[in-house]
Design a protein around this motif. Structure first.
Motif, PDB file in Angstrom:
ATOM      1  N   SER A 139     100.116 -10.996 -15.752  1.00 25.94           N
ATOM      2  CA  SER A 139      99.171 -11.167 -16.844  1.00 25.94           C
ATOM      3  C   SER A 139      97.732 -10.966 -16.374  1.00 25.94           C
ATOM      4  N   ALA A 140      97.532 -11.061 -15.051  1.00 29.22           N
ATOM      5  CA  ALA A 140      96.181 -10.842 -14.514  1.00 29.22           C
ATOM      6  C   ALA A 140      95.823  -9.363 -14.500  1.00 29.22           C
ATOM      7  N   ASP A 141      96.848  -8.502 -14.737  1.00 28.53           N
ATOM      8  CA  ASP A 141      96.641  -7.066 -14.570  1.00 28.53           C
ATOM      9  C   ASP A 141      95.856  -6.408 -15.707  1.00 28.53           C
ATOM     10  N   VAL A 189      93.776  -3.073 -15.341  1.00 26.29           N
ATOM     11  CA  VAL A 189      94.411  -1.861 -15.851  1.00 26.29           C
ATOM     12  C   VAL A 189      93.441  -1.088 -16.730  1.00 26.29           C
ATOM     13  N   ALA A 190      92.749  -1.803 -17.602  1.00 26.71           N
ATOM     14  CA  ALA A 190      91.801  -1.148 -18.505  1.00 26.71           C
ATOM     15  C   ALA A 190      90.704  -0.443 -17.707  1.00 26.71           C
ATOM     16  N   VAL A 191      90.179  -1.114 -16.707  1.00 26.44           N
ATOM     17  CA  VAL A 191      89.114  -0.529 -15.878  1.00 26.44           C
ATOM     18  C   VAL A 191      89.641   0.708 -15.155  1.00 26.44           C
ATOM     19  N   GLU A 192      90.835   0.582 -14.578  1.00 20.87           N
ATOM     20  CA  GLU A 192      91.423   1.674 -13.792  1.00 20.87           C
ATOM     21  C   GLU A 192      91.691   2.910 -14.665  1.00 20.87           C
ATOM     22  N   LEU A 193      92.258   2.663 -15.855  1.00 19.49           N
ATOM     23  CA  LEU A 193      92.584   3.791 -16.731  1.00 19.49           C
ATOM     24  C   LEU A 193      91.321   4.472 -17.236  1.00 19.49           C
ATOM     25  N   GLU A 194      90.328   3.672 -17.628  1.00 18.27           N
ATOM     26  CA  GLU A 194      89.093   4.276 -18.147  1.00 18.27           C
ATOM     27  C   GLU A 194      88.357   5.047 -17.063  1.00 18.27           C
ATOM     28  N   ALA A 195      88.441   4.533 -15.838  1.00 18.18           N
ATOM     29  CA  ALA A 195      87.826   5.269 -14.719  1.00 18.18           C
ATOM     30  C   ALA A 195      88.510   6.624 -14.531  1.00 18.18           C
ATOM     31  N   GLY A 196      89.789   6.695 -14.921  1.00 18.41           N
ATOM     32  CA  GLY A 196      90.532   7.954 -14.822  1.00 18.41           C
ATOM     33  C   GLY A 196      90.411   8.807 -16.066  1.00 18.41           C
ATOM     34  N   GLY A 197      89.514   8.402 -16.981  1.00 21.03           N
ATOM     35  CA  GLY A 197      89.260   9.219 -18.170  1.00 21.03           C
ATOM     36  C   GLY A 197      90.229   8.975 -19.309  1.00 21.03           C
ATOM     37  N   ILE A 198      90.987   7.876 -19.245  1.00 18.84           N
ATOM     38  CA  ILE A 198      91.946   7.582 -20.319  1.00 18.84           C
ATOM     39  C   ILE A 198      91.368   6.472 -21.201  1.00 18.84           C
ATOM     40  N   PRO A 199      91.081   6.783 -22.467  1.00 19.38           N
ATOM     41  CA  PRO A 199      90.511   5.758 -23.354  1.00 19.38           C
ATOM     42  C   PRO A 199      91.472   4.576 -23.522  1.00 19.38           C
ATOM     43  N   VAL A 200      90.908   3.384 -23.459  1.00 11.20           N
ATOM     44  CA  VAL A 200      91.704   2.157 -23.593  1.00 11.20           C
ATOM     45  C   VAL A 200      91.153   1.361 -24.766  1.00 11.20           C
ATOM     46  N   ARG A 201      92.018   1.019 -25.703  1.00  9.71           N
ATOM     47  CA  ARG A 201      91.568   0.233 -26.863  1.00  9.71           C
ATOM     48  C   ARG A 201      92.186  -1.155 -26.795  1.00  9.71           C
ATOM     49  N   PRO A 202      91.361  -2.199 -26.673  1.00 11.87           N
ATOM     50  CA  PRO A 202      91.912  -3.555 -26.660  1.00 11.87           C
ATOM     51  C   PRO A 202      92.577  -3.861 -27.994  1.00 11.87           C
ATOM     52  N   ASP A 256     101.607   0.752 -25.925  1.00 17.93           N
ATOM     53  CA  ASP A 256     101.015  -0.577 -25.778  1.00 17.93           C
ATOM     54  C   ASP A 256     101.334  -1.094 -24.380  1.00 17.93           C
ATOM     55  N   LEU A 257     100.326  -1.671 -23.729  1.00 16.39           N
ATOM     56  CA  LEU A 257     100.560  -2.394 -22.475  1.00 16.39           C
ATOM     57  C   LEU A 257     100.310  -3.853 -22.795  1.00 16.39           C
ATOM     58  N   VAL A 258     101.319  -4.695 -22.612  1.00 12.86           N
ATOM     59  CA  VAL A 258     101.237  -6.067 -23.117  1.00 12.86           C
ATOM     60  C   VAL A 258     101.457  -7.076 -22.011  1.00 12.86           C
ATOM     61  N   VAL A 259     100.876  -8.258 -22.213  1.00 12.36           N
ATOM     62  CA  VAL A 259     101.156  -9.402 -21.340  1.00 12.36           C
ATOM     63  C   VAL A 259     101.514 -10.590 -22.234  1.00 12.36           C
ATOM     64  N   GLY A 260     102.319 -11.461 -21.676  1.00  8.79           N
ATOM     65  CA  GLY A 260     102.702 -12.670 -22.391  1.00  8.79           C
ATOM     66  C   GLY A 260     103.501 -12.433 -23.650  1.00  8.79           C
ATOM     67  N   PRO A 261     104.491 -11.542 -23.619  1.00  9.72           N
ATOM     68  CA  PRO A 261     105.319 -11.405 -24.826  1.00  9.72           C
ATOM     69  C   PRO A 261     106.087 -12.697 -25.080  1.00  9.72           C
ATOM     70  N   ALA A 262     106.253 -13.017 -26.366  1.00  9.40           N
ATOM     71  CA  ALA A 262     106.928 -14.270 -26.723  1.00  9.40           C
ATOM     72  C   ALA A 262     108.331 -14.294 -26.147  1.00  9.40           C
ATOM     73  N   ALA A 263     108.695 -15.430 -25.557  1.00  4.12           N
ATOM     74  CA  ALA A 263     110.060 -15.605 -25.047  1.00  4.12           C
ATOM     75  C   ALA A 263     110.921 -16.175 -26.158  1.00  4.12           C
ATOM     76  N   SER A 264     112.214 -15.991 -26.008  1.00  4.41           N
ATOM     77  CA  SER A 264     113.145 -16.495 -27.002  1.00  4.41           C
ATOM     78  C   SER A 264     113.917 -17.682 -26.438  1.00  4.41           C
TER      79      SER A 264
END
Ligand SMILES: [Fe+2]
Length: 289
Positions: free
Chosen positions: A70-72, A76-89, A115-123
């Motif tokens: 979840s810390a990623d 991840v957003a910084v890394e992708l944008e630095a590589g020219g890939i737009p990231v939308r929160p 979508d890149l997700v963290v903390g998906p709901a558990a069942s």
């Protein structure tokens, strides 16, 4: 490098939500987890949901991947944008609809929405299918690639995926020991090309083969066996033209083989998709577009 933990869900636009849910429960063998607004949440394993049908064909296709940590997410957003890939929160509403704590949305070079997700709901409950198709898990997707080599570079260099095998320019990519969780198929437009569920055994595949035939479901490939992953398979068509796959016995590439594994290059030929002789009635498996 981004570390994808697993594929988590697909969101699929549906012209007729009732028809999609009926097919998923009565034919495919998923469990209806619940309906929220114009969306129906389904699952094929113990995770909280794997498939969401969203009313409206224009809702398109989205593939959701869970990050290993979840810390990623901010890194991840910084890394992708630095590589020219737009990231939308993701907005609070989007997180709520996807049942995740946080997310960002990106597009691969072909325009597939990821979508890149963290903390998906558990069942807290076990998967309870309405039809016993023998499904053990939601496992992989085929993604349409308008520029397969560019997409392969994106998924390997940016997203941490590894090539397990290629059929022509179609790369089968792993993000864990399973032979592939993403398969990139040359296409003239983006989108999810097929959705795979693992089943327990070849008996389940054959039982479903007759079940599908008896219910006039269009079988588009198989029963057969992939020479790449070794999996036995059956592909069939559901509402909105979506292709679903049952398979079992997929090859694993254990971590101790990662350093020495060399992807194999199969020719783009029907025999590279099935070693038993079944021939696909799936355009992306038949010709290079
Ligand atoms: Fe597949």
């Amino acid at each position: 490098m981004i570390d994808l933990h697993d594929i988590r869900y697909v969101r699929i636009g549906s012209q007729d939500l009732d028809e999609s849910v009926a097919f998923a429960t009565d034919i495919l063998g998923l469990e209806l987890v619940g309906r929220e607004g114009h969306a129906a949440y389904m699952r094929g394993d113990d995770r909280e949901h794997n498939v969401v049908y969203v009313k409206g064909a224009a809702a398109g296709h989205v593939a959701g991947f869970e990050l290993a940590s979840s810390a990623d997410l901010s890194l991840v957003a910084v890394e992708l944008e630095a590589g020219g890939i737009p990231v939308r929160p993701g907005t609070a509403e989007e997180c709520e609809r996807r049942h995740v704590r946080n997310m960002v949305t990106i597009q691969d070079p072909s325009g597939n929405v990821i979508d890149l997700v963290v903390g998906p709901a558990a069942s807290d409950s076990r998967y309870a299918p309405s039809r016993d198709a023998g499904i053990t898990s939601f496992s992989h997707i085929g993604l349409r690639a308008t520029a397969p080599k560019v997409d392969e570079a994106f998924w390997t260099a940016r997203m941490g995926a590894r090539v397990s095998d290629r059929i022509g320019d179609a790369a089968l990519l792993r993000i864990d020991p399973v032979h592939h969780k993403i398969a990139l198929f040359p296409s003239t437009f983006p989108g999810i090309q097929h959705v795979n569920f693992q089943v327990q055994s070849v008996d389940d595949i054959m039982r479903s083969y007759y079940h599908l035939k008896n219910h006039n479901v269009r079988i588009v490939f198989g029963p057969g066996r992939h020479p790449t992953s070794g999996a036995r398979f059956l592909y069939f068509q559901g509402p909105d033209g979506m292709i679903y796959e049952y398979s079992c016995g997929v090859r694993l590439i254990p971590s101790e083989e990662e350093a020495t594994y060399v992807p194999r290059q199969f020719p783009f030929a029907p025999s590279s998709f099935c070693m038993w002789g079944s021939r696909p009635d799936i355009p992306e498996f038949r010709s290079v577009t």
